[in-house]
Scaffold this active site. Structure first.
Site, PDB file in Angstrom:
ATOM      1  CG  HIS A  93      39.937  33.694  43.049  1.00  0.00           C
ATOM      2  ND1 HIS A  93      39.706  35.047  43.113  1.00  0.00           N
ATOM      3  CD2 HIS A  93      40.742  33.511  41.965  1.00  0.00           C
ATOM      4  CE1 HIS A  93      40.340  35.652  42.106  1.00  0.00           C
ATOM      5  NE2 HIS A  93      40.973  34.727  41.403  1.00  0.00           N
ATOM      6  CD  GLU A  94      43.107  30.416  41.335  1.00  0.00           C
ATOM      7  OE1 GLU A  94      42.773  30.386  40.136  1.00  0.00           O
ATOM      8  OE2 GLU A  94      43.918  31.241  41.778  1.00  0.00           O
ATOM      9  CG  HIS A 144      39.426  32.246  37.568  1.00  0.00           C
ATOM     10  ND1 HIS A 144      38.946  33.378  36.943  1.00  0.00           N
ATOM     11  CD2 HIS A 144      40.250  32.689  38.565  1.00  0.00           C
ATOM     12  CE1 HIS A 144      39.446  34.448  37.534  1.00  0.00           C
ATOM     13  NE2 HIS A 144      40.221  34.060  38.532  1.00  0.00           N
TER      14      HIS A 144
END
Length: 260
Positions: A61-62, A65
């Site tokens: 997820h990170e 980003h």
């Protein structure tokens, strides 16, 4: 710095961290243990499988980003270690890793992370800013589909039941993370998606309340009918892929190995 030196530095900044490889090793070993029923306490294997799988998903997820920000114009994400998939490199390990794991243990809910520091001033264009915020929840959505599809399609009908329910619970965490992340409340990616399109006046009006957005939302989820609507939506998403939420409920019970 020479061109060769620059290339070497970029390669090191994007090299997968040993920490992430260890997480994958734990995930692989625990999934094998759950599948084969290895060990005296099979439920502890479910615990390790879900926690390691959940932390791996937080890393992805990170990373999404950061990678999207890199292509958007923020070249500093590499030097910060965000492209190595190392959860210890996040700006706030408590918010990105520890607190989400605690929420899984206490409430069976996938608390979104969100602690990679993007230097937004380096990025131009509202669409780029929105895409950077959307990249994380899109990863959770993709993982949810990837985990639910084999169950709903019947590909795991002959698999050990404990493995299936553990997988269903892990998938449900991805669904909850997706839904929560897309809520347009400050502190969540959903607000980051729409923020570039708000007027400066609106953004300034919201800014004082931003630090309390997450706390306020979770209070509403636990104390008001909003919580029922939230879970109905999560269950509906699972049912769209022909997976009964009851499988995730059984998986959550197996996950809590310390209970009778």
């Amino acid at each position: 710095m020479t061109y060769a030196g620059t290339q070497r530095q970029r390669s090191e900044e994007r090299r997968v961290s040993p920490v992430f490889w260890v997480l994958l090793a734990v995930l692989g070993t625990s999934s094998w243990a759950v599948w084969t029923g290895y060990g005296e306490n099979a439920r502890f294997g479910v615990f390790l499988f879900v926690v390691s799988g959940w932390v791996v998903s937080l890393c992805l997820h990170e990373y999404a980003h950061a990678r999207t920000a890199l292509h958007g114009g923020d070249l500093t994400v590499g030097a910060k270690g965000y492209l190595t998939l190392n959860p210890l490199k996040y700006a706030n390990t408590l918010l990105s890793v520890i607190l989400p794991v605690v929420f899984v243990i206490l409430g069976g809910i996938g608390l979104p992370g969100g602690a990679v520091f993007i230097e937004r001033h380096r990025i131009s264009g509202r669409w780029k800013h929105s895409l950077i915020s959307a990249a994380g929840p899109l990863v959770n959505l993709a993982l949810a589909v990837a985990l639910l599809l084999p169950i709903g399609a019947g590909w795991l009908d002959s698999a050990p039941p404990t493995f299936v329910v553990a997988l269903a619970f892990l998938a449900m965490l991805q669904v909850t993370a997706t839904v929560l992340n897309l809520i347009p409340v400050p502190g969540f990616d959903g607000y980051g998606i729409i923020e570039p399109w708000l007027s400066l006046k609106a953004r300034r009006a919201v800014e004082p309340f931003a630090p309390f957005g997450m706390l306020a939302l979770f209070a509403l989820l636990w104390q008001t009918p909003l919580g029922d609507w939230f879970w109905k939506l999560v269950y509906r998403v699972m049912e769209l892929l022909d997976v009964s939420p009851s499988l995730a409920a059984i998986g959550y019970h197996a996950f809590r190995f310390w209970e009778g």
